[in-house]
Design an enzyme around this catalytic site. Sequence first.
Site, PDB file in Angstrom:
ATOM      1  N   ILE A 184      31.997   7.335  -4.696  1.00 15.09           N
ATOM      2  CA  ILE A 184      31.713   8.579  -5.345  1.00 15.09           C
ATOM      3  C   ILE A 184      32.962   9.518  -5.998  1.00 15.09           C
ATOM      4  O   ILE A 184      32.823  10.009  -7.111  1.00 15.09           O
ATOM      5  CB  ILE A 184      30.886   9.427  -4.317  1.00 15.09           C
ATOM      6  CG1 ILE A 184      29.647   8.732  -3.963  1.00 15.09           C
ATOM      7  CG2 ILE A 184      30.630  10.764  -4.866  1.00 15.09           C
ATOM      8  CD1 ILE A 184      29.123   9.365  -2.609  1.00 15.09           C
ATOM      9  N   THR A 275      29.455  17.316  -1.151  1.00 18.41           N
ATOM     10  CA  THR A 275      28.428  16.339  -1.469  1.00 18.41           C
ATOM     11  C   THR A 275      28.446  15.331  -0.521  1.00 18.41           C
ATOM     12  O   THR A 275      27.881  14.253  -0.605  1.00 18.41           O
ATOM     13  CB  THR A 275      28.315  15.902  -2.930  1.00 18.41           C
ATOM     14  OG1 THR A 275      29.576  15.286  -3.206  1.00 18.41           O
ATOM     15  CG2 THR A 275      28.060  17.079  -3.705  1.00 18.41           C
ATOM     16  N   ALA A 276      29.376  14.997   0.486  1.00 18.10           N
ATOM     17  CA  ALA A 276      29.361  14.163   1.523  1.00 18.10           C
ATOM     18  C   ALA A 276      28.579  14.271   2.657  1.00 18.10           C
ATOM     19  O   ALA A 276      27.583  13.618   2.834  1.00 18.10           O
ATOM     20  CB  ALA A 276      31.033  13.929   2.082  1.00 18.10           C
ATOM     21  N   ARG A 277      29.064  15.023   3.706  1.00 21.12           N
ATOM     22  CA  ARG A 277      28.144  14.945   4.798  1.00 21.12           C
ATOM     23  C   ARG A 277      28.425  16.559   5.417  1.00 21.12           C
ATOM     24  O   ARG A 277      29.506  17.170   5.463  1.00 21.12           O
ATOM     25  CB  ARG A 277      28.486  14.292   5.895  1.00 21.12           C
ATOM     26  CG  ARG A 277      27.846  12.572   5.662  1.00 21.12           C
ATOM     27  CD  ARG A 277      26.609  12.624   5.811  1.00 21.12           C
ATOM     28  NE  ARG A 277      25.891  11.531   5.656  1.00 21.12           N
ATOM     29  CZ  ARG A 277      25.487  10.726   4.659  1.00 21.12           C
ATOM     30  NH1 ARG A 277      25.573  11.494   3.676  1.00 21.12           N
ATOM     31  NH2 ARG A 277      24.962   9.676   4.751  1.00 21.12           N
ATOM     32  N   ASP A 301      25.878  20.820  -0.709  1.00 20.46           N
ATOM     33  CA  ASP A 301      24.716  20.100  -0.982  1.00 20.46           C
ATOM     34  C   ASP A 301      24.242  19.358   0.394  1.00 20.46           C
ATOM     35  O   ASP A 301      23.225  19.066   0.427  1.00 20.46           O
ATOM     36  CB  ASP A 301      24.703  18.894  -2.016  1.00 20.46           C
ATOM     37  CG  ASP A 301      23.465  18.255  -2.245  1.00 20.46           C
ATOM     38  OD1 ASP A 301      22.430  19.042  -2.309  1.00 20.46           O
ATOM     39  OD2 ASP A 301      24.033  16.876  -2.307  1.00 20.46           O
ATOM     40  N   GLU A 306      20.110  19.722   8.623  1.00 15.00           N
ATOM     41  CA  GLU A 306      19.033  19.345   7.711  1.00 15.00           C
ATOM     42  C   GLU A 306      17.505  19.066   8.067  1.00 15.00           C
ATOM     43  O   GLU A 306      17.756  18.668   9.111  1.00 15.00           O
ATOM     44  CB  GLU A 306      19.673  18.320   6.859  1.00 15.00           C
ATOM     45  CG  GLU A 306      21.075  18.481   6.233  1.00 15.00           C
ATOM     46  CD  GLU A 306      21.615  17.440   5.333  1.00 15.00           C
ATOM     47  OE1 GLU A 306      21.270  16.342   5.237  1.00 15.00           O
ATOM     48  OE2 GLU A 306      22.693  17.470   4.774  1.00 15.00           O
ATOM     49  N   HIS A 327      20.790  18.604   0.091  1.00 14.94           N
ATOM     50  CA  HIS A 327      21.067  17.322   0.121  1.00 14.94           C
ATOM     51  C   HIS A 327      20.325  16.482  -1.100  1.00 14.94           C
ATOM     52  O   HIS A 327      19.524  15.537  -0.878  1.00 14.94           O
ATOM     53  CB  HIS A 327      20.787  16.662   1.249  1.00 14.94           C
ATOM     54  CG  HIS A 327      21.557  15.650   1.806  1.00 14.94           C
ATOM     55  ND1 HIS A 327      22.032  15.048   2.918  1.00 14.94           N
ATOM     56  CD2 HIS A 327      22.049  14.504   0.883  1.00 14.94           C
ATOM     57  CE1 HIS A 327      22.592  14.016   2.953  1.00 14.94           C
ATOM     58  NE2 HIS A 327      22.749  13.644   1.773  1.00 14.94           N
ATOM     59  N   GLY A 329      22.079  14.680  -3.534  1.00 14.83           N
ATOM     60  CA  GLY A 329      23.074  14.151  -4.297  1.00 14.83           C
ATOM     61  C   GLY A 329      22.662  12.730  -4.907  1.00 14.83           C
ATOM     62  O   GLY A 329      22.892  12.579  -6.196  1.00 14.83           O
TER      63      GLY A 329
END
Length: 361
Positions: A184, A275-277, A301, A306, A327, A329
């Site tokens: 990414i 946008t990872a975790r 994101d 979540e 989330h 992505g």
Amino acid sequence: MTYLPTPPSEPNSDRGTKTKTETEIEIKSKSNISSKEATIYLHTPFHPKAEEYAKSKFGKIIRPEDENFNEIFPQTDGILLRVGNLTRDMILKANKLQIISRNGVGIDNIHIETAKERGITITNCPGGNAQAVAELALTLTLTLLRRVVEIDNRIRLGEKVTSIKALSPGLFGKTIGLIGMGDISYEFSKLLLSFNCKILIYSPTSNLKKWTLEDDPNSKYSSFIIPHKRILNLNELLKNSDVISIHCPLNEKTKGLIGKEEFKKMKKNSIIINTARGGIINERELENALENNLISGAGIDVWEIEPAFGDTMGKLGKLKNTVVLPHLGGSTDSVTLEGCMTAIDIMADYFDGKPIKNRVI
């Protein structure tokens, strides 16, 4: 030095031929049932077309709404996992469970130790959503640096906003600090080149020759070299970057990697993108940094809790200098479909005694 693992890369189908060592472990499953006999639990919804495909591949598909929790897991032979968590209790209840097939790359939403105890195979689909997530990272970056959401909200509320009162820093020529050096990050960097950005990278466990002419000639990264500078100290990256974008996995070493002290090191006009975790950024410290103008904005994101909505986001969902998403992505139609179909095929092959592809555990 902070330990920061970079996940192994895997080419997309349109980037060239995958090598056997990258895609397939030559170990066949020990399953005593075929795919047509298997009962599969669909933990969270897959792409609608993929769900229909799964019905044709397996004996039975169960969804959370179909039966009681205590009835679902004891009959489950395999779990197809897109989002959501698989806890220790869930895995322990699934006493027939043989395989968990994930349609993305990350497996931090699975209780790994329990899966290992039970001898459960875990597979993933690395690399497939890299371009989609990179696209969203760019979207969040541009949205913040051009003040898109802020100005949109102001004019919708009736304010007369003149251009002189909506000046923005823009992205062109900015210095971008990337944490992590996987697929990414690579795809995001390619997009940033169009904006004449300077790219700094902090990824201490990655080979220092990665993304260079001296890299492995068989590496996909050698086909398109990204001009960049490797930074060996996280604080140096933070203080010299206009944009910080996170592209590393979540684990015990990276949890809370960006917190109170890190925000103090960043430029006051900088922004951060994740946008990872969720969990790599301390969300409460991010709130404090934004409210006290330690940094100017954040595009988030991924979240500690979540799915993200309402109060689960804390103040981050209410601040004017944030852009928040649930989330999304890799959630383009084509990428989601491809990932779900691949996860299904991997699971079907497992039950039918074929070599186990993309095995993580």
